[in-house]
Scaffold this active site. Structure first.
Site, PDB file in Angstrom:
ATOM      1  N   ASN A 176       0.863  -1.180   0.000  1.00  0.00           N
ATOM      2  CA  ASN A 176       0.000   0.000   0.000  1.00  0.00           C
ATOM      3  C   ASN A 176       0.904   1.236   0.000  1.00  0.00           C
ATOM      4  OD1 ASN A 176      -1.767   2.067   0.562  1.00  0.00           O
ATOM      5  ND2 ASN A 176      -2.387   1.302   2.573  1.00  0.00           N
TER       6      ASN A 176
ATOM      7  N   LYS B 121       0.157   4.257  -0.216  1.00  0.00           N
ATOM      8  CA  LYS B 121      -0.454   5.437   0.435  1.00  0.00           C
ATOM      9  C   LYS B 121      -0.243   6.685  -0.421  1.00  0.00           C
ATOM     10  CE  LYS B 121      -0.163   3.073   4.790  1.00  0.00           C
ATOM     11  NZ  LYS B 121      -0.115   3.099   6.248  1.00  0.00           N
TER      12      LYS B 121
ATOM     13  N   HIS C 259      -9.532   0.802   4.596  1.00  0.00           N
ATOM     14  CA  HIS C 259      -8.278   0.944   5.343  1.00  0.00           C
ATOM     15  C   HIS C 259      -8.530   1.830   6.561  1.00  0.00           C
ATOM     16  CE1 HIS C 259      -4.236   2.239   6.374  1.00  0.00           C
ATOM     17  NE2 HIS C 259      -3.823   1.128   5.788  1.00  0.00           N
TER      18      HIS C 259
ATOM     19  N   GLU D  19      -6.939   4.177   7.832  1.00  0.00           N
ATOM     20  CA  GLU D  19      -6.728   5.616   7.621  1.00  0.00           C
ATOM     21  C   GLU D  19      -7.958   6.243   6.959  1.00  0.00           C
ATOM     22  OE1 GLU D  19      -2.930   5.287   5.642  1.00  0.00           O
ATOM     23  OE2 GLU D  19      -2.046   4.688   7.553  1.00  0.00           O
TER      24      GLU D  19
ATOM     25  N   GLU E 189      -5.615  -5.572  10.210  1.00  0.00           N
ATOM     26  CA  GLU E 189      -4.614  -4.545  10.482  1.00  0.00           C
ATOM     27  C   GLU E 189      -4.920  -3.847  11.809  1.00  0.00           C
ATOM     28  OE1 GLU E 189      -2.558  -3.198   6.617  1.00  0.00           O
ATOM     29  OE2 GLU E 189      -4.278  -1.912   6.964  1.00  0.00           O
TER      30      GLU E 189
ATOM     31  N   GLY F 124       2.072   1.869  10.873  1.00  0.00           N
ATOM     32  CA  GLY F 124       2.978   3.000  10.775  1.00  0.00           C
ATOM     33  C   GLY F 124       3.634   3.372  12.096  1.00  0.00           C
TER      34      GLY F 124
ATOM     35  N   SER G 133       3.156  -2.560  10.267  1.00  0.00           N
ATOM     36  CA  SER G 133       4.608  -2.571  10.478  1.00  0.00           C
ATOM     37  C   SER G 133       5.283  -3.891  10.090  1.00  0.00           C
ATOM     38  CB  SER G 133       4.947  -2.193  11.923  1.00  0.00           C
ATOM     39  OG  SER G 133       4.468  -0.900  12.224  1.00  0.00           O
TER      40      SER G 133
END
Ligand code: PGA
Length: 253
Positions: free
Chosen positions: A9, A11, A95, A97, A167, A173, A213
């Site tokens: 991904n 991003k 996702h 985010e 996730e 991150g 991560s």
């Protein structure tokens, strides 16, 4: 046996020249990979050039989001047909985010999954708990609910086309990874839930990736877990060498 699938991904990173350079480097590193699925998810702007660059190779391309309407006055949104026309065949949906920063809910995730499937895109659907939810002991309850709402109305044939990504939000991150035991525990739970909805036969074939991560240094122990069928990689996919190393680890398990 489920073959592993590693997705990157990207991003909001990589301009078009940078994207071309990165995907060419990845192509070069993964030429001999035959069992493991490889998907790269660049920003919308680079879907076309990345798809052209990987044509006829073992790398597939995915978008990072989709809008559920087919077309119309929706300034700034991108439809499934537009994504498909770039050569991309996958799309990341839900996702964390998107959920945290852009107001996505299980209901919008459900609409997006249905739209993607209708147009022929394969969704990579993300689920996960925050640190507060994990500490409050509601991880499984929450993920069970996310799955139920996101997959509402999907039949077995549709469900068979999905990739699921677990996730944990606190691991994305942050450099903090779920331990293999923590991840395996949730993955087994997800497979059980899928078994309840779609039957154990289909559930046993579905791909459940881990994300949060993932790096070359922790990929082997995570990917060796029974119910972890691959990874959705963020930070470590922005360098060809680390992304390719994770793919090679998956290939050799
Ligand atoms: P990370 O991102 O690997 O940088 O934690 C994973 C993701 O957001 O999919």
């Amino acid at each position: 046996m489920r073959n592993k699938i590693i997705a990157g991904n990207w991003k909001m990173y990589k301009s078009n020249p940078e994207a071309t350079k990165l995907v060419k480097e990845i192509l070069n590193e993964v030429k001999n990979i035959s069992k493991t699925g490889i998907i790269v998810c660049p920003p919308f702007t680079a879907l076309n050039i990345v798809s052209d660059t990987v044509k006829n190779s073992n790398i597939k391309v995915g978008a990072q989001n989709i809008y559920w309407e087919k077309s119309g006055a929706y300034t700034g949104e991108i439809s499934g047909e537009m994504i498909l026309s770039t050569g991309a065949t996958y799309v990341i949906i839900g996702h964390s985010e998107r959920r945290q920063l852009f107001g996505e809910t299980d209901a919008t995730v459900n609409k997006k999954i249905k739209t993607a499937l209708q147009i022929g895109l394969k969704p990579i659907v993300c689920f996960g708990e925050t640190l507060e939810q994990r500490e409050a002991g509601v991880t499984k309850e929450l993920i069970g609910q996310q799955i139920e709402l996101a997959f509402k109305g999907l039949n077995k044939t549709e469900a068979s086309k999905l990739i699921i990504a677990y996730e944990p939000v606190w691991a994305i991150g942050t450099g903090k990874t779920a331990t293999p035991e923590q991840a395996q525990d949730v993955h087994a739970f997800i497979r059980d839930e899928l078994g309840i909805i779609y039957g154990t036969e289909l559930a046993s074939k579905m791909i459940i990736q881990y994300g949060g991560s993932v790096k070359p240094g922790n990929a082997k122990e995570l990917l060796s877990c029974k119910d972890i069928d691959g990874a959705l990689v963020g930070g470590a996919c922005l360098e060809a060498s680390s992304f390719a190393e994770i793919i090679k680890i998956a290939e050799n398990i």
